[in-house]
Design a protein around this motif. Structure first.
Motif, mmCIF file in Angstrom:
data_model
loop_
_atom_site.group_PDB
_atom_site.id
_atom_site.type_symbol
_atom_site.label_atom_id
_atom_site.label_comp_id
_atom_site.label_asym_id
_atom_site.label_seq_id
_atom_site.Cartn_x
_atom_site.Cartn_y
_atom_site.Cartn_z
ATOM 1 N N LYS A 6 0.836 -1.190 0.000
ATOM 2 C CA LYS A 6 0.000 0.000 0.000
ATOM 3 C C LYS A 6 0.877 1.247 0.000
ATOM 4 C CE LYS A 6 -4.104 -1.821 2.185
ATOM 5 N NZ LYS A 6 -5.026 -1.743 3.282
ATOM 6 N N ARG A 11 3.739 12.433 6.195
ATOM 7 C CA ARG A 11 3.092 13.514 6.946
ATOM 8 C C ARG A 11 3.218 14.846 6.203
ATOM 9 N NH1 ARG A 11 1.946 10.537 11.252
ATOM 10 N NH2 ARG A 11 3.547 9.316 12.257
ATOM 11 N N LEU A 14 0.848 14.778 3.252
ATOM 12 C CA LEU A 14 -0.525 14.975 3.707
ATOM 13 C C LEU A 14 -0.768 16.443 4.045
ATOM 14 C CD1 LEU A 14 -3.295 13.839 4.531
ATOM 15 C CD2 LEU A 14 -2.309 13.351 6.789
ATOM 16 N N ASP A 121 -3.966 4.395 -3.884
ATOM 17 C CA ASP A 121 -5.203 4.538 -3.114
ATOM 18 C C ASP A 121 -5.096 5.853 -2.341
ATOM 19 O OD1 ASP A 121 -7.378 4.446 -1.447
ATOM 20 O OD2 ASP A 121 -6.807 2.571 -0.461
ATOM 21 N N SER A 123 -7.640 7.283 -0.653
ATOM 22 C CA SER A 123 -8.807 7.407 0.221
ATOM 23 C C SER A 123 -8.467 8.039 1.570
ATOM 24 C CB SER A 123 -9.474 6.043 0.421
ATOM 25 O OG SER A 123 -8.564 5.126 1.000
ATOM 26 N N ALA A 124 -7.203 8.077 1.949
ATOM 27 C CA ALA A 124 -6.813 8.700 3.224
ATOM 28 C C ALA A 124 -6.723 10.224 3.108
ATOM 29 C CB ALA A 124 -5.469 8.148 3.691
ATOM 30 N N LEU A 125 -6.894 10.745 1.899
ATOM 31 C CA LEU A 125 -6.814 12.192 1.672
ATOM 32 C C LEU A 125 -8.204 12.797 1.547
ATOM 33 C CD1 LEU A 125 -4.086 12.303 -1.124
ATOM 34 C CD2 LEU A 125 -3.765 12.820 1.294
#
Length: 176
Positions: A6, A11, A14, A121, A123-125
């Motif tokens: 993955k 950090r 992000l 992927d 999706s965490a953003l």
């Protein structure tokens, strides 16, 4: 990608994406780098453990949901196993890393090319946070569906033109 492969978003990556979103813009992914070390990525990373080569994205398209599909072409005289991939924002910030212990992702042959397919992927953003800047060497390998539709339309048009030509020939024969 398997579970162990993955994307680990850094950090700083992000933070930069969230900052861009708050300004109403998207963070731009510009480069993919490859290295020859296999390990478990860390969100505090600011570089690959042993970057060997960095290239611009060759192609991308938005995938289903929060995924992004892309490709990168590694060329040149170097020869190395690709065991880590880094994704870099236009600002130079390391956005994310893909790697896993004892795992080779691909292989770059000496004086050859390696096309590296990538599915990220995101999706965490927050939604609509990232876009990809494609370099000058556009590989066009992710638009197979569009090429298929164009080819079908072109063949269909040629078929109609041939049928029309045969009808014209028949009419000419009848009137001759």
């Amino acid at each position: 990608m398997t579970d162990q492969l993955k994307l680990v978003i850094t950090r700083k990556g992000l933070d930069e994406c969230i900052g861009a979103k708050s300004k109403g813009i998207k963070a731009e992914l510009k480069w993919v780098s490859a290295g020859d070390r296999a390990y478990t990525p860390n969100p505090d990373q600011t570089a690959l453990q042993n970057e060997v080569q960095r290239v611009e994205f060759g192609e991308y398209k938005d995938g289903a949901g929060a995924t992004l599909q892309a490709t990168a072409k590694f060329s040149g005289p170097q020869e190395y196993p690709i065991k880590e991939l880094g994704f870099w924002l236009a600002s130079g910030t390391l956005f994310g890393v893909i790697s896993a212990p004892n795992t080779t992702l691909n292989y770059k042959p000496k004086d050859g090319h390696c096309i590296q397919p990538i599915t990220l992927d995101l999706s965490a953003l927050p939604s609509n946070t990232v876009t990809v800047v494609v370099g000058t060497e556009n590989l066009n390998i992710l638009i197979d569906e569009e090429f298929t539709k164009m080819a079908i339309a072109q063949v269909d048009t040629m078929h109609r033109q041939i049928k029309q030509e045969f009808r014209l020939l028949d009419l000419e024969k009848k009137h001759a």
